[in-house]
Design an enzyme around this catalytic site. Structure first.
Site, PDB file in Angstrom:
ATOM      1  N   PHE A 166       0.722  -1.120   0.041  1.00  0.00           N
ATOM      2  CA  PHE A 166       0.112   0.046   0.191  1.00  0.00           C
ATOM      3  C   PHE A 166       0.858   1.312   0.074  1.00  0.00           C
ATOM      4  CE2 PHE A 166      -2.617  -3.460   2.090  1.00  0.00           C
ATOM      5  CZ  PHE A 166      -3.593  -3.353   1.366  1.00  0.00           C
TER       6      PHE A 166
ATOM      7  N   CYS B 159      -0.836   2.681 -10.591  1.00  0.00           N
ATOM      8  CA  CYS B 159      -1.705   1.769  -9.653  1.00  0.00           C
ATOM      9  C   CYS B 159      -3.197   2.124 -10.043  1.00  0.00           C
ATOM     10  CB  CYS B 159      -1.511   2.183  -8.107  1.00  0.00           C
ATOM     11  SG  CYS B 159       0.302   1.488  -7.729  1.00  0.00           S
TER      12      CYS B 159
END
Length: 425
Positions: A152, A260
Site C-alpha cells: 500500500f 496503480c
C-alpha cells in the site's frame, strides 16, 4: 530471514530495502542486466525521496545483493516475494504473464519448503493460480505455501508508508506460513489483518478503487461548484472534517494517474464483469477521470477567448503527482496531447522528469517565455513560491490555469495575472 525479491522495480526495490531496515538479508533478482548493475552501484532507476541513500547504506552493510542467477537465488532464500509488473491488458484485465513466468521458475528450482508471497497487485484467485503453476512445474514434490501480502505504498512517500504502515494484510490458509509472516513483520506496529488469499487480493483493489472514487467525486463536484461560484476548498473542508469521510483525496485537480489507480480500477471492473456483477460506480469514476483534463482545457480556452490554435501554452509538471518521476497515465500528457491536436504550441517543464520531447525546457523561465497561458499540472513544491512578477513579465499574456489548486489566487492577481482554478473562487 533470507528473503528473495523477484523484480527490482519500484515495489520490489522499496520492499527489499524495508526488509533490510527490519534486520533481514535480501537478494534482489531481475533479468534486466542494466537495472542490476545500476542497483549494485547504488543507483535507483526511478526517483523516490530517501530511497537511494538507504540503498547505498545496505549495500555497504552487505544486507542486500542483486543478481540475475534465478536458480541460485530461489534455492538459497527462505521467503520469495513476487514483485513483478502486472500491466493492464487490452480488455482492462491485469496481465499475469510475468507473474506466471516467475511461478514456473520457482517450481523448477524449489529445493525445500518456502513461503512464496505476492506483493504485486494481482486479481482475485491469483494465489490459487500460482499454487497450480508451481506444482505443475516441480521436478519433485517439495512443499510450499503461497501468501497474498499486498503493498500500500504511495509514490513520493513510499519509505514512510513502508516503515509506518496503516495495516499489514496477510492472506493465507496455512498456519505455518501465517506464523512466518507474523515473525517477518513483528517490529512494525500496526493492525495485522489475517484473512483468506482471495480477500487479501480484493482488499488491495478495493482500497485503490475507493481512493480513486473520492478523487473523481470531488472533481465532478468541483465542476458544479464552478457553475455556482462556490469555492470547492470550503466544500472539501466541510465534508472532510466528518470523521466518517476524512479529508484525504478530496482535493480537486487534474484527476488521478500513475501506475496503480488507473489499472487497478479497470482490473476490478473487469473482474466484476466476469462475475456478471458490473461495478457501475467505478465505471463512472473512470469516465469522470478521463474528462477532467478536458475540463482544464476548457478553462484554457476560456482564458484565451475560445481557441488555442497557434497559442503558446506553458505546462509546469509532467509527473502524475509531486515527488515522483512516474508519468504513467499522467493527466499532463492527456492535456498536452489534446492541445497539440488543436494545434497549440506547447512548452513543458518538470524538475524530475526528462521526457526528451522537443517541447521540454530546462528552466521555468524558458518555459513561460512568450507563453499565452501557463498551466500547473503537477503540485511540485518549487512551483508554489515562484517569482510571479518576474515570470509575468516574460509571458505574452498573463493567464494562469491552476490545475492543482495549489497557488494563492490573491498573490497572483496582485501582480497582474488572471487566475483560473478548479472551482477555486
Amino acid at each position: 530471514m533470507k528473503i528473495l525479491i523477484i523484480g527490482t522495480g519500484y515495489v520490489g526495490t522499496t520492499t527489499g530495502l524495508i526488509f533490510c531496515e527490519l534486520g533481514h538479508k535480501v537478494t534482489g533478482l531481475d533479468l534486466d542486466e542494466q537495472k542490476i548493475q545500476a542497483l549494485k552501484a547504488g543507483k535507483l532507476h526511478f526517483y523516490e525521496p530517501g530511497l537511494e541513500p538507504l540503498l547505498k547504506k545496505h549495500i555497504e552493510a552487505h544486507n542486500i545483493t542483486f543478481t540475475k542467477d534465478t536458480e541460485t537465488a530461489i534455492k538459497e532464500n527462505d521467503l520469495i516475494f513476487i514483485c513483478v509488473g502486472t500491466p493492464q491488458g487490452t480488455d482492462g484485465s491485469a496481465d499475469l504473464t510475468f507473474v506466471k513466468n516467475v511461478a514456473k521458475s520457482i517450481g523448477q528450482n524449489l529445493n525445500q519448503y518456502k513461503v512464496i508471497v505476492t506483493k504485486s497487485t494481482v486479481p482475485v484467485g491469483t494465489a490459487e493460480l500460482l499454487t497450480r503453476v508451481i506444482k505443475d512445474n516441480q521436478t519433485a514434490p517439495v512443499p510450499f505455501d503461497v501468501v497474498s501480502n499486498p503493498e500500500f505504498l504511495r509514490e513520493g512517500s513510499a519509505l514512510h508508508d513502508a516503515l509506518h504502515p496503516d495495516r499489514i494484510v496477510i492472506g493465507t490458509t496455512s498456519e505455518t506460513a501465517r506464523t512466518i509472516m507474523r515473525e517477518l513483520y513483528k517490529d512494525l506496529h500496526c493492525p495485522i489483518i489475517e484473512t483468506h488469499p482471495k480477500a487479501s487480493e480484493m482488499i488491495k483493489y478495493a482500497a485503490n478503487s475507493f481512493l480513486a472514487l473520492k478523487i473523481s467525486y470531488i472533481n465532478e463536484l468541483a465542476r458544479v461548484c464552478d457553475k455556482l461560484s462556490i469555492n470547492v476548498h470550503d466544500v472539501s473542508n466541510g465534508i472532510g472534517l466528518d470523521h466518517r469521510i476524512n479529508p484525504h483525496f478530496l482535493k480537486a485537480g487534474m484527476g488521478y494517474g500513475g501506475s496503480c489507480f488507473p489499472k487497478d480500477v479497470n482490473a476490478l471492473i473487469h473482474t466484476a464483469k466476469q462475475q456478471g456483477t458490473p461495478l457501475l460506480i467505478l465505471e463512472a469514476v473512470v469516465k469522470v477521470n478521463a474528462e477532467q483534463p478536458v475540463y482544464v482545457i476548457e478553462k484554457i480556452k476560456q482564458a484565451l477567448g475560445g481557441e488555442v490554435q497557434n497559442k503558446t501554452i506553458a505546462v509546469l509538471g509532467l509527473s502524475f503527482k509531486a515527488n515522483t518521476d512516474d508519468t504513467r497515465e499522467s493527466p499532463s500528457f492527456i492535456l498536452i496531447d489534446r492541445l497539440l491536436e488543436e494545434q497549440a504550441i506547447i512548452k513543458t517543464h518538470d524538475p524530475m522528469v526528462k521526457s526528451g520531447a522537443s517541447h521540454q525546457c530546462m528552466t521555468i523561465a524558458e518555459t513561460v517565455a512568450g507563453a499565452d497561458a501557463l498551466v500547473i499540472c503537477t503540485d511540485w513544491d518549487e512551483y508554489k513560491n515562484l517569482d510571479w512578477a518576474g515570470l509575468k513579465s516574460l509571458m505574452n499574456q498573463p493567464y494562469i490555469i491552476d490545475g492543482r489548486n495549489m497557488l494563492d489566487k490573491e498573490i497572483l492577481e496582485g501582480v497582474g495575472f488572471q487566475y483560473f482554478g478548479i472551482a477555486n473562487q
